[in-house]
Design an enzyme around this catalytic site. Structure first.
Site, PDB file in Angstrom:
ATOM      1  N   SER A 101      35.287  38.607  32.389  1.00  0.00           N
ATOM      2  CA  SER A 101      35.484  38.027  31.057  1.00  0.00           C
ATOM      3  C   SER A 101      34.380  37.022  30.773  1.00  0.00           C
ATOM      4  O   SER A 101      33.643  36.610  31.674  1.00  0.00           O
ATOM      5  CB  SER A 101      36.843  37.328  30.982  1.00  0.00           C
ATOM      6  OG  SER A 101      36.860  36.180  31.817  1.00  0.00           O
ATOM      7  N   CYS A 102      34.279  36.603  29.517  1.00  0.00           N
ATOM      8  CA  CYS A 102      33.262  35.606  29.168  1.00  0.00           C
ATOM      9  C   CYS A 102      33.529  34.286  29.882  1.00  0.00           C
ATOM     10  O   CYS A 102      32.592  33.614  30.333  1.00  0.00           O
ATOM     11  CB  CYS A 102      33.205  35.413  27.658  1.00  0.00           C
ATOM     12  SG  CYS A 102      34.765  34.860  26.901  1.00  0.00           S
ATOM     13  N   THR A 103      34.802  33.901  30.015  1.00  0.00           N
ATOM     14  CA  THR A 103      35.118  32.642  30.683  1.00  0.00           C
ATOM     15  C   THR A 103      34.823  32.716  32.180  1.00  0.00           C
ATOM     16  O   THR A 103      34.337  31.750  32.772  1.00  0.00           O
ATOM     17  CB  THR A 103      36.592  32.268  30.453  1.00  0.00           C
ATOM     18  OG1 THR A 103      37.425  33.396  30.749  1.00  0.00           O
ATOM     19  CG2 THR A 103      36.832  31.832  29.025  1.00  0.00           C
TER      20      THR A 103
ATOM     21  N   HIS B  79      38.435  27.559  23.426  1.00  0.00           N
ATOM     22  CA  HIS B  79      37.865  28.852  23.047  1.00  0.00           C
ATOM     23  C   HIS B  79      37.915  29.046  21.539  1.00  0.00           C
ATOM     24  O   HIS B  79      38.944  28.788  20.898  1.00  0.00           O
ATOM     25  CB  HIS B  79      38.633  29.976  23.744  1.00  0.00           C
ATOM     26  CG  HIS B  79      37.869  31.266  23.837  1.00  0.00           C
ATOM     27  ND1 HIS B  79      37.554  32.028  22.728  1.00  0.00           N
ATOM     28  CD2 HIS B  79      37.363  31.928  24.902  1.00  0.00           C
ATOM     29  CE1 HIS B  79      36.888  33.095  23.117  1.00  0.00           C
ATOM     30  NE2 HIS B  79      36.748  33.050  24.432  1.00  0.00           N
TER      31      HIS B  79
END
Length: 342
Positions: A158-160, A186
């Site tokens: 994921s982006c995180t 976010h």
């Protein structure tokens, strides 16, 4: 590679469109050719949203439409509007790698449908349902070199996870991370409504995205443990959606295993940014989130926000463009993976 790898995109939403735009702007551009896009939306809307984007601006190229194609700078991309993997003639399109950006398929049984339909390899723009549902989960710069080339289902996490895993890895190897708590701030996502409505079984997600900070569930702690199993049981996380279009932040609190200072942490992060400038950045300027819109890094460490409470309790803040940075890591993983099998 002399012959460009033939890519396809399934799901032409925020990440699907960012992936195409990122490739268009990338030095890797000549290594790939996007030959197909499967997206249920109509072609007129697909072309319009390729050309104009409220977050990333006007497309730096020529966008046209064929009868059943999107034409980018004179190169035709076949467009289908199928609702299932089996409806798309992947083999006839000569697809080498499909980038799955719809987020609708997460279990191995669901993903296997693409392989059975003729897709040789699938790169997910999400973590999948679990580690067991994919052959590998990759955060570029951390474990991409563990790919062997024999995998068929690879997740780009994921982006995180791409933002925080490099930071936690550095901190743990240098100081030891006894416990960590991650708070993600976010930007809004399309699983939230503009105004209150019957939108989601999660009652908080029925509330207007643009009027409130909205706490939501997150799988970030599990994502960290998947990539850094040595931190299993030591990481907890929560997420709050904030009313901005793009760019997110993670506020990291951690208990170190040894004494340290803010200067120690910042020196470590600066050195990491110098070693890996393509995906890690460092700044101690007085930033706001908008400064990182369209930033291709996985993570930007904000050295001006590093804090200590006692000799071992530390606070680190990082920024990341949750769309553009992640789309660029999809490209990096695709390029590395392709190099193993060509």
């Amino acid at each position: 590679m002399n012959t460009p790898l033939r890519l396809a995109i399934n799901g032409y939403g925020r990440i699907g469109r960012c992936f195409l735009r990122a490739l268009h702007e990338s030095p890797l551009k000549n290594r790939f050719r996007i030959v197909a896009i499967n997206e249920p939306a109509d072609l007129d809307t697909m072309a319009y949203l390729t050309r104009f984007d409220s977050t990333h601006g006007v497309f730096h190229g020529k966008v046209e439409q064929g009868e059943d194609s999107l034409v980018i700078d004179g190169q035709a991309i076949a467009v289908t509007h199928a609702s299932t993997p089996e409806e798309v003639p992947w083999q006839a399109l000569g697809v080498d790698l499909l980038v799955e950006c719809s987020g609708r398929y997460g279990t191995r049984d669901q993903l296997q449908r693409f392989l059975d339909a003729g897709v040789p390899r699938l790169l997910l723009s999400h973590p999948g349902a679990s580690a067991a549902d994919v052959d590998a989960t990759v955060v570029y710069g951390i474990n991409h070199e563990s790919l062997a080339g024999t995998e068929r289902l690879v997740s780009n996490a994921s982006c995180t996870t791409n933002a925080i895993v490099p930071v936690l890895d550095l901190l743990h190897r240098s100081f030891g991370v006894e416990q960590a708590f991650l708070t993600t701030l976010h930007s809004v996502m399309n699983d939230q409504p503009l105004i209150d409505g019957y939108h989601n079984s999660d009652l908080r997600r029925t509330r207007s995205a643009m009027q409130s900070f909205v706490p939501v569930s997150t799988g970030l702690a599990k994502g960290v443990e998947r990539l850094l199993p040595e931190l299993s049981g030591r990481v907890q996380a929560k997420a709050i959606r904030v009313p901005t279009l793009n760019v997110s932040a993670i506020d990291l609190m951690f208990q170190a295993g040894s004494d340290l200072s803010a200067e120690d942490i910042n020196a470590l992060m600066q050195a990491a940014a110098q070693r890996a400038p393509d995906f890690i950045a460092y700044s101690d300027q007085p930033h706001a989130s908008v400064d990182f819109n369209h930033d291709p890094h996985s993570v930007i460490i904000d050295g001006g926000q590093t804090r200590l409470c006692g000799p071992r309790m530390a606070n680190v803040m990082v920024w990341f463009d949750n769309e553009w940075g992640f789309a660029n890591r999809l490209l990096d993983v695709a390029d590395y993976w392709a190099g193993l099998v060509r």
